[in-house]
Design an enzyme around this catalytic site. Structure first.
Site, PDB file in Angstrom:
ATOM      1  N   ASP A  15      43.150  39.568  34.620  1.00 24.15           N
ATOM      2  CA  ASP A  15      41.973  40.298  35.155  1.00 24.15           C
ATOM      3  C   ASP A  15      42.021  39.912  36.701  1.00 24.15           C
ATOM      4  O   ASP A  15      42.086  38.424  36.990  1.00 24.15           O
ATOM      5  CB  ASP A  15      40.808  40.366  34.403  1.00 24.15           C
ATOM      6  N   MET A  16      41.524  40.457  37.588  1.00 31.54           N
ATOM      7  CA  MET A  16      41.195  40.233  38.901  1.00 31.54           C
ATOM      8  C   MET A  16      40.039  38.915  38.925  1.00 31.54           C
ATOM      9  O   MET A  16      40.098  38.153  39.917  1.00 31.54           O
ATOM     10  CB  MET A  16      40.268  41.498  39.542  1.00 31.54           C
TER      11      MET A  16
END
Length: 290
Positions: free
Chosen positions: A131-132
Site C-alpha cells: 500500500d502507498m
C-alpha cells in the site's frame, strides 16, 4: 554507444556512495563486498546463489543521481530510492511510506517506486506491491523469467512475509504465542477502495503476536508482529480494525486525525522467498522506522 558515459556515471555514483557511507564502501564490484558465501545487509542476510557470490549494494541512491544516461536531458534529476540488495535476477528495495509502488491514475500519481527504479534499472519488473501508506521491503525482478518465478512463489504462498505495526489500545499480552484472524475480505463497493469483512469475501488469514504495550502521544498502544498467510488488499489494516484495534495513523480504517501520527505505523520488515535462479530460500530484512 553509451558505454563510456555509463562508466563515468558509475564512477561518479561510486564517489558519492563512498562519501555517504561512513565506512567508505562504494558500489560493490561483481565479486560482492567481501567474497564470502553470504553478506549481511541492513540486518538482513542475502543467501549465496549457486551461480556466484552474493551481490549486494549497501547504499542510498541519491535524488540528484542517475547511473543510467538520460537521453536528451542535461541534468541527472531522477528521484531517489533505497536499494538494499541486488543480483542479476532481483532488486530488493526499501519503500518509504507515502510513495506508490506503481503509477496511479492522473499526472500527480506518476512518481512511484517502480518508475524511480526503472529510471536506473530499465529492465526492472514489478512482482508485488505494498500500500502507498505502508513502508518496507519490495522485490522487483530483473528479467521475465525471474518475474514469473517470483510471482509464482507469491501465488503458491512460498513467501514468508513479516510486518510490524503499532495499533490503538492494549491488545492481548506480550509473548511468543501467535493468534490468528480468519475473516473473509470483500470490496466495499459503495466506498471503494475500502475493504470490509463479509461472508462473500475472499478467504483471508493473518497471524499476529504481541511484542509489547506502550504509550504513544499519551494513548495506550500495542506493538504487534504480523504474518499474513494470504495477501488481500488492505488485509492487515482490515483485520486489525476487525479486532477493534486499528493501526495508528490509518486514515482509511482508523482515527488518523485523532491519534496524531504523521504516517501509517505499518512496516514490511522481513521477507523470505525462494531465489528465482537457485530456489534457495533467501531472506531480507529492513529496520522498523518507528
Amino acid at each position: 554507444s553509451f558505454g563510456p558515459v555509463r562508466r563515468v556515471a558509475w564512477q561518479l555514483f561510486d564517489l558519492v556512495a563512498r562519501v555517504d557511507r561512513p565506512d567508505g564502501v562504494g558500489r560493490p564490484r561483481r565479486q560482492g563486498l567481501d567474497g564470502q558465501a553470504g553478506v549481511e545487509s541492513r540486518g538482513g542476510f542475502i543467501g549465496q546463489p549457486a551461480h556466484g557470490p552474493a551481490q549486494c549494494r549497501h547504499l542510498r541512491c541519491h535524488p540528484h543521481l542517475n547511473p543510467r544516461p538520460v537521453i536528451g536531458c542535461s541534468s541527472l534529476d531522477v528521484p531517489g530510492f533505497d536499494l538494499i540488495a541486488q543480483d542479476e535476477d532481483v532488486l530488493v528495495l526499501d519503500k518509504p511510506a507515502h510513495l506508490l509502488c506503481v503509477p496511479g491514475r492522473g499526472p500527480d500519481k506518476q512518481d512511484c517506486l517502480s518508475a524511480r527504479v526503472q529510471a536506473v534499472y530499465p529492465e526492472a519488473l514489478v512482482v508485488h506491491r505494498l500500500d502507498m501508506a505502508t513502508s518496507g521491503l519490495v522485490v522487483m525482478a530483473r528479467h521475465g523469467q525471474a518475474q514469473r518465478a517470483l510471482s509464482r512463489a507469491f501465488a503458491q504462498r512460498l513467501s514468508d512475509k513479516h510486518y510490524q505495526a503499532i495499533v490503538q489500545g492494549h491488545l492481548g499480552e506480550p509473548g511468543d504465542a501467535w493468534s490468528m484472524v480468519d475473516a473473509p475480505i470483500a470490496v466495499d463497493w459503495p466506498r471503494r477502495p475500502l475493504r470490509i469483512i463479509a461472508p462473500q469475501g475472499q478467504a483471508s488469514q493473518t497471524r499476529w503476536r504481541v511484542l509489547k504495550h506502550l504509550m504513544l502521544n499519551g494513548e495506550p498502544c500495542t506493538r504487534l508482529a504480523l504474518s499474513p498467510i494470504t495477501g488481500r488488499t488492505h488485509q492487515l489494516r482490515v483485520h486489525l480494525q476487525h479486532l477493534g484495534h486499528p493501526i495508528v495513523g490509518d486514515a482509511l480504517y482508523g482515527n488518523a486525525v485523532d491519534d496524531g501520527s504523521a504516517r501509517l505505523l505499518l512496516h514490511a520488515c522481513a521477507l523470505s522467498l525462494p531465489h528465482p535462479r537457485t530456489q534457495l530460500l533467501t531472506r531480507w530484512t529492513s529496520p522498523v522506522p518507528f
